[in-house]
Design an enzyme around this catalytic site. Structure first.
Site, PDB file in Angstrom:
ATOM      1  N   LYS A   1       0.808  -1.220   0.000  1.00 19.85           N
ATOM      2  CA  LYS A   1       0.000   0.000   0.000  1.00 19.85           C
ATOM      3  C   LYS A   1       0.838   1.265   0.000  1.00 19.85           C
ATOM      4  CE  LYS A   1      -4.442  -1.704   1.396  1.00 19.85           C
ATOM      5  NZ  LYS A   1      -5.518  -1.809   2.377  1.00 19.85           N
TER       6      LYS A   1
ATOM      7  N   ARG B   1      -4.060  -9.872   4.741  1.00 20.11           N
ATOM      8  CA  ARG B   1      -4.402  -9.944   3.311  1.00 20.11           C
ATOM      9  C   ARG B   1      -3.209  -9.459   2.493  1.00 20.11           C
ATOM     10  NH1 ARG B   1      -6.469  -6.488  -0.489  1.00 20.11           N
ATOM     11  NH2 ARG B   1      -7.976  -7.354  -1.941  1.00 20.11           N
TER      12      ARG B   1
HETATM   13  C1  8Y7 Z   1      -8.258  -4.162   1.837  1.00 13.88           C
HETATM   14  C2  8Y7 Z   1      -9.321  -4.940   1.368  1.00 13.88           C
HETATM   15  C3  8Y7 Z   1      -8.372  -3.915  -0.299  1.00 13.88           C
HETATM   16  C4  8Y7 Z   1      -7.995  -4.139   3.236  1.00 13.88           C
HETATM   17  C5  8Y7 Z   1      -9.851  -5.655   3.485  1.00 13.88           C
HETATM   18  C6  8Y7 Z   1      -5.442  -3.012  -1.816  1.00 13.88           C
HETATM   19  C7  8Y7 Z   1     -10.360  -5.390  -0.839  1.00 13.88           C
HETATM   20  C8  8Y7 Z   1      -6.717  -2.324  -1.869  1.00 13.88           C
HETATM   21  N1  8Y7 Z   1      -7.661  -3.547   0.770  1.00 13.88           N
HETATM   22  N2  8Y7 Z   1     -10.109  -5.686   2.187  1.00 13.88           N
HETATM   23  N3  8Y7 Z   1      -9.384  -4.769   0.029  1.00 13.88           N
HETATM   24  N4  8Y7 Z   1      -8.831  -4.901   4.019  1.00 13.88           N
HETATM   25  N5  8Y7 Z   1     -10.608  -6.367   4.338  1.00 13.88           N
HETATM   26  O1  8Y7 Z   1      -4.428  -2.268  -1.881  1.00 13.88           O
HETATM   27  O2  8Y7 Z   1      -7.127  -3.447   3.755  1.00 13.88           O
HETATM   28  O3  8Y7 Z   1      -5.347  -4.244  -1.712  1.00 13.88           O
HETATM   29  S1  8Y7 Z   1      -8.133  -3.396  -1.961  1.00 13.88           S
END
Ligand code: 8Y7
Length: 274
Positions: free
Chosen positions: A220, A254
């Site tokens: 990020k 994640r």
């Molecule tokens: C997150 C996410 C994304 C996160 C959860 C990226 C879909 C942006 N970020 N879901 N999603 N938490 N729960 O940079 O931080 O992956 S998308």
């Protein structure tokens, strides 16, 4: 729940079925459409690298991303859930805010709903309740398209904790038991670097709420801001944050870089008291 009773946090591997995602958009696309072969190839890689669950998303939530229609999202996500379910044993999470996607993905055998809008869309609470699946409730300020326009909080940690506890109550009111809920502060979603760092330091406070905590930090911008490096060069920064988050008690992480993260969490687990 996938997270309780393990000696290390669970690793959620990211499978973006989007033409325009933040760090890996378009890699699974050929001529404007997702290629099922490529999706399966990447899924296989993530499974081999030790992912505990895969997160399948059809809507890009990066700042300024174009909003997609329900039918576009259904078209992207549902066939992929069905195909992965057929070929792999691994649990599948569906990254969506759209009630109809929740319903159809659940019918295809998805194991979890990951909603960056914390079931705030009309009908989402009901669809999630009916699915009987665990749900990730993430904090997001505003909407993806405007979330980075001068984000401001009175106290970011209090505001995020207040929002998440409110959504937990809303879920319980809709018949979703607490035992099905996971909370997530939503790193990068309507937050400056300082907000993100405040939230990161406060992870033990979130963990103390008594629900499993998921974090998404992988590649990020907050890492880019610290390192001054583009997404492809943020792997070490991401892994470092995953390790620190694990030490602060989070239950699920994640990530894009599954192999590096799993190895890191395994060596961390090995250092714990037997
Ligand atoms: C997150 C996410 C994304 C996160 C959860 C990226 C879909 C942006 N970020 N879901 N999603 N938490 N729960 O940079 O931080 O992956 S998308």
């Amino acid at each position: 729940m996938f997270s309780v009773g393990h000696n290390r946090p669970q690793v959620m591997g990211i499978l973006n079925i989007t033409p325009d995602s933040f760090s890996d958009g378009g890699q699974l696309y050929i001529g404007g459409l997702p290629s099922l072969d490529k999706v399966l190839f990447l899924a296989d890689l993530l499974v081999e690298q030790g992912a505990d669950i895969l997160d399948i998303g059809g809507e890009s939530t990066r700042p300024g991303a174009i909003t997609i229609t329900e039918s576009e999202e259904l078209e992207r996500v549902v066939p992929v859930v069905a195909a992965l379910k057929q070929r792999f044993d691994i649990p599948l999470s569906v990254d969506t805010s759209t009630p109809e996607v929740m319903r159809l993905a659940a019918a295809e055998g998805a194991s979890m709903i990951n909603d960056v809008r914390a079931l705030c869309r009309p009908g989402a609470l009901e669809a999630a309740a009916a699915s009987q699946l665990p749900v990730v409730l993430m904090h997001l300020r505003g909407e993806p398209k405007n979330m980075q326009d001068d984000p401001a909080y009175k106290d970011v940690v209090n505001d995020v904790v207040g929002f998440l506890t409110g959504r937990v109550s809303a879920c319980e009111g809709a018949g979703i038991d607490r035992s099905r809920l996971v909370i997530d502060p939503g790193f990068g979603f309507g937050k400056t670097l300082d907000h993100n760092l405040d939230l990161f330091r406060a992870l033990p406070e979130l963990v103390a709420l008594g629900l499993p905590v998921l974090v998404g930090l992988s590649r990020k911008r907050m890492i880019g801001e610290v390192l001054g490096k583009p997404t492809a060069d943020r792997v070490c920064g991401s892994v470092a944050l995953a390790l620190l988050a694990a030490q602060k008690g989070v239950s699920m992480i994640r990530v894009h870089d599954v192999g590096a993260t799993v190895d890191t969490l395994k060596v961390l687990a090995a250092t714990k008291e037997p």
